[in-house]
Design a protein around this motif. Structure first.
Motif, PDB file in Angstrom:
ATOM      1  N   ILE A   1       5.356   5.726  -5.456  1.00  0.00           N
ATOM      2  CA  ILE A   1       4.904   4.458  -4.895  1.00  0.00           C
ATOM      3  C   ILE A   1       5.878   3.358  -5.315  1.00  0.00           C
ATOM      4  O   ILE A   1       6.081   3.137  -6.515  1.00  0.00           O
ATOM      5  CB  ILE A   1       3.482   4.078  -5.375  1.00  0.00           C
ATOM      6  CG1 ILE A   1       2.527   5.282  -5.257  1.00  0.00           C
ATOM      7  CG2 ILE A   1       2.964   2.877  -4.607  1.00  0.00           C
ATOM      8  CD1 ILE A   1       2.347   5.819  -3.873  1.00  0.00           C
TER       9      ILE A   1
ATOM     10  N   TYR B   1       4.582  -1.174  -2.401  1.00  0.00           N
ATOM     11  CA  TYR B   1       3.466  -0.227  -2.356  1.00  0.00           C
ATOM     12  C   TYR B   1       3.661   0.851  -1.291  1.00  0.00           C
ATOM     13  O   TYR B   1       2.713   1.538  -0.912  1.00  0.00           O
ATOM     14  CB  TYR B   1       2.119  -0.926  -2.140  1.00  0.00           C
ATOM     15  CG  TYR B   1       1.843  -2.027  -3.131  1.00  0.00           C
ATOM     16  CD1 TYR B   1       2.123  -1.854  -4.496  1.00  0.00           C
ATOM     17  CD2 TYR B   1       1.304  -3.241  -2.736  1.00  0.00           C
ATOM     18  CE1 TYR B   1       1.884  -2.865  -5.411  1.00  0.00           C
ATOM     19  CE2 TYR B   1       1.059  -4.262  -3.652  1.00  0.00           C
ATOM     20  CZ  TYR B   1       1.354  -4.065  -4.982  1.00  0.00           C
ATOM     21  OH  TYR B   1       1.108  -5.061  -5.892  1.00  0.00           O
ATOM     22  N   GLU B   2       4.899   0.999  -0.813  1.00  0.00           N
ATOM     23  CA  GLU B   2       5.195   2.048   0.155  1.00  0.00           C
ATOM     24  C   GLU B   2       5.202   3.397  -0.557  1.00  0.00           C
ATOM     25  O   GLU B   2       5.800   3.553  -1.624  1.00  0.00           O
ATOM     26  CB  GLU B   2       6.552   1.812   0.829  1.00  0.00           C
ATOM     27  CG  GLU B   2       6.646   0.527   1.632  1.00  0.00           C
ATOM     28  CD  GLU B   2       5.768   0.554   2.870  1.00  0.00           C
ATOM     29  OE1 GLU B   2       5.653   1.632   3.487  1.00  0.00           O
ATOM     30  OE2 GLU B   2       5.200  -0.498   3.217  1.00  0.00           O
ATOM     31  N   ALA B   3       4.547   4.390   0.060  1.00  0.00           N
ATOM     32  CA  ALA B   3       4.459   5.726  -0.531  1.00  0.00           C
ATOM     33  C   ALA B   3       5.397   6.694   0.185  1.00  0.00           C
ATOM     34  O   ALA B   3       5.471   6.695   1.416  1.00  0.00           O
ATOM     35  CB  ALA B   3       3.027   6.238  -0.438  1.00  0.00           C
TER      36      ALA B   3
ATOM     37  N   GLU C   1       2.585   9.711   4.605  1.00  0.00           N
ATOM     38  CA  GLU C   1       3.104   8.621   3.777  1.00  0.00           C
ATOM     39  C   GLU C   1       2.564   7.271   4.250  1.00  0.00           C
ATOM     40  O   GLU C   1       2.210   6.415   3.437  1.00  0.00           O
ATOM     41  CB  GLU C   1       4.629   8.637   3.811  1.00  0.00           C
ATOM     42  CG  GLU C   1       5.216   9.812   3.039  1.00  0.00           C
ATOM     43  CD  GLU C   1       6.679  10.072   3.344  1.00  0.00           C
ATOM     44  OE1 GLU C   1       7.286  10.900   2.633  1.00  0.00           O
ATOM     45  OE2 GLU C   1       7.223   9.454   4.287  1.00  0.00           O
TER      46      GLU C   1
ATOM     47  N   THR D   1       0.140   4.938   2.091  1.00  0.00           N
ATOM     48  CA  THR D   1       0.546   3.548   1.841  1.00  0.00           C
ATOM     49  C   THR D   1      -0.588   2.595   2.159  1.00  0.00           C
ATOM     50  O   THR D   1      -0.875   1.658   1.399  1.00  0.00           O
ATOM     51  CB  THR D   1       1.780   3.191   2.693  1.00  0.00           C
ATOM     52  OG1 THR D   1       2.885   4.013   2.296  1.00  0.00           O
ATOM     53  CG2 THR D   1       2.165   1.726   2.517  1.00  0.00           C
TER      54      THR D   1
END
Length: 553
Positions: free
Chosen positions: A239, A244-246, A537, A541
């Motif tokens: 992360i 906060y992008e996964a 993803e 996110t």
């Protein structure tokens, strides 16, 4: 019509499987007083419990006396997914359920009751123990209900590392206590000692052994890829702390290099060739033999082997944990704080005939009396009071440290996983910690060999070898893996597809010729994207961002 017939057939089949599998020994609708006059609550846990005492230990008898409740549990060994699906198909549930990551499905099925009013009316100790974290118990921004009581410890201060590379004390002693800061240091120590000592206890010395038995592949084989490259645990994801992008953590270039290092270890003959085929019991037996010099694992997974080595008098063959990373400028993030982890815990189902008794039972476990009972045991039996303080005798502490069945035999800690608990370092009104895990108690439990090793590294505790908590920011989303996923989401299915690919392709890349590694790794990344990794993803996110928003309200 055909569609409806198919649904009926599926329901009947699932119901039949449910009956023969014994999803619960008694449904909530059958709840009644048992022969001893106690309210019997059925419970399903998605986790196994090797120390269950059947509520017959001295501590559990006190709990029954104080609450008028006894538990009739079922513990799953496969994570609970299948059993919970069967419950939902049948519409029948136990009184209490600890579903780990499957709570979303139960909520969508209407199987869990909102605990908000029950807590307000009957559970002052639950309100006290959660304190400022009560807001984190809310299900979501659109649904403010409380369906799950988190069971992670509150305000834990961690006194020992859980993750790292494990190296036998005999190795570092023989080599003059070399620094184990990088994976190269770890590798060099294994290689040099293995050449000096080709046999241990009459068996060939093994350099590094890993475990890949089913889900345990994540603990010993794949999770170390992020630990060893300066990132803490978010399950299968990395992360971005700013956006906060996964992304699936395998996509990080640093982790490719970690797996390349394992490929190199295999090419050098330092990796146990049975790493990816051995079962958990075989792994533990191998470690307990004393011939495995190095491991990369979480402490709880090899703890049984540590106890066995200790009991056999092979203290030098026990393992120390070191914060070795791929490069010297990377910080091992074992002690990065997640804040309080709401998400996984226990819920009360709609089939529970006496939810007031259930919430009062959980509230007792959360009380000071319940916490001390679960941690310290019974006054006069497991500890004494001296000068107003709880004191455990040397004899009793020796039992705690060395008797593998101490929890089951005494009942201390048997019920800790079913209610919230104060964490290590939290003190009661008496000024003593609730748990038996103060720094001094941990140091007292070390073997003489451990103390010698630590002294030669200039520290008193293993924790002191690691970067400390204040060197990292607190993660505002907690951890990704304990965020409950909506029951109708495709996320879990895609993640399972990706994990199935991981289980196959990562070992292939590690065991391949070094010249083939990059080609195999590229194909692996392409394959997980084709399985839906990018879609997963994005969904993950969104969940991360929603949690941050909820917890900040």
């Amino acid at each position: 019509m055909k569609k409806n017939v198919s649904k009926i057939i599926l329901f009947m089949a699932l119901s039949f499987v449910l009956i023969i599998s014994g999803c619960s020994n008694k449904t909530g609708n059958e709840a009644e007083k048992n022969k001893d006059g106690l309210t019997e609550l059925t419970l399903f846990s998605a986790d196994p419990h090797t120390q269950w005492d059947n509520m017959e230990s001295s501590v559990s008898k006190v709990v029954k006396e104080k609450t008028g409740v006894t538990l009739n549990p079922e513990f799953d060994v496969n994570g609970g997914t299948q059993k919970i699906a069967l419950m939902i198909a049948s519409g029948e549930y136990p009184d209490l359920v600890a579903p780990k990551g499957e709570a979303g499905k139960l909520v969508d099925a209407g199987a869990l009751i909102d605990l908000t009013d029950l807590i307000e009316e009957h559970a002052p100790n639950l309100k006290k123990i959660y304190g400022e974290y009560m807001n984190r118990l809310k299900w979501g921004n659109d649904d403010q209900s409380i369906y799950i009581l988190p069971t992670s410890a509150v305000d834990t201060e961690y006194f020992k590392p859980s993750h790292g590379v494990g190296l036998q004390h005999a190795v570092v002693k023989e080599l003059g206590y070399p620094e184990i800061d990088t994976l190269k240091d770890f590798e060099s120590a294994i290689k040099e000692y293995k050449e000096k000592v080709p046999e241990v206890n009459g068996q060939s010395t093994i350099g590094l052994s890993l475990l890949a038995d089913d889900w345990r592949i994540m603990i010993s084989t794949t999770n170390p890829a992020f630990w060893s490259t300066g990132v803490s645990d978010d399950g299968e994801y990395y992360i971005d702390p700013e956006t906060y992008e996964a992304i699936f953590h395998y996509k990080r270039p640093e982790e490719r290099e970690y797996f390349r290092w394992l490929n190199h270890m295999n090419d050098e003959g330092l990796l146990d060739p049975e790493s990816f085929v051995q079962k958990y019991d075989q792994y533990l037996a191998k470690l307990s033999s004393g011939r495995v010099l190095g491991i990369i694992d979480d402490d709880w997974e090899f703890d049984e082997a540590q106890r066995a080595l200790r009991e056999q008098g092979q203290q030098e063959r026990m393992y120390g944990l070191y914060p070795a990373t791929l490069e010297a400028d990377m910080k091992h993030a074992n002690f990065q704080s997640t804040g309080y982890l709401a998400g996984w815990g226990v819920g009360i189902t709609t089939d529970c005939e006496d939810p007031v008794a259930a919430i009062k039972f959980l509230d007792y476990l959360a009380s000071d009396e319940g916490q001390i009972l679960q941690n310290w045991g019974i006054e006069g039996e497991h500890y004494t009071i001296e000068d107003g303080k709880r004191v455990i005798s040397d004899e009793e502490m020796n039992k705690r440290n060395n008797n593998a069945n101490y929890v089951k035999e005494t009942g201390t800690g048997v019920l800790k996983g079913f209610a919230p608990a104060y964490g290590d370092g939290v003190v009661d009104s008496n000024g003593q910690t609730y748990t038996i895990a103060s720094p001094q108690q941990i140091k007292d439990a070390y073997t003489d060999v451990e103390k010698e090793v630590l002294s030669n590294y200039g520290v008193e505790m293993w924790k002191e070898l690691y970067p400390q908590e204040d060197e990292f920011p607190v993660k505002p989303w907690g951890v990704s893996f304990n965020i409950q996923v909506p029951g109708d989401s495709e996320l879990v299915l895609i993640e399972q597809k990706v994990l199935d690919i991981v289980k196959k392709r990562i070992p292939e890349a590690i065991l391949a010729k070094p010249s083939d590694f990059d080609k195999l790794y590229d194909n692996f990344l392409k394959e997980i994207d084709e399985a839906g990794a990018k879609e997963a993803e994005k969904m993950r996110t969104d969940l991360i961002k929603e949690r941050v928003e909820l917890w900040n309200n």
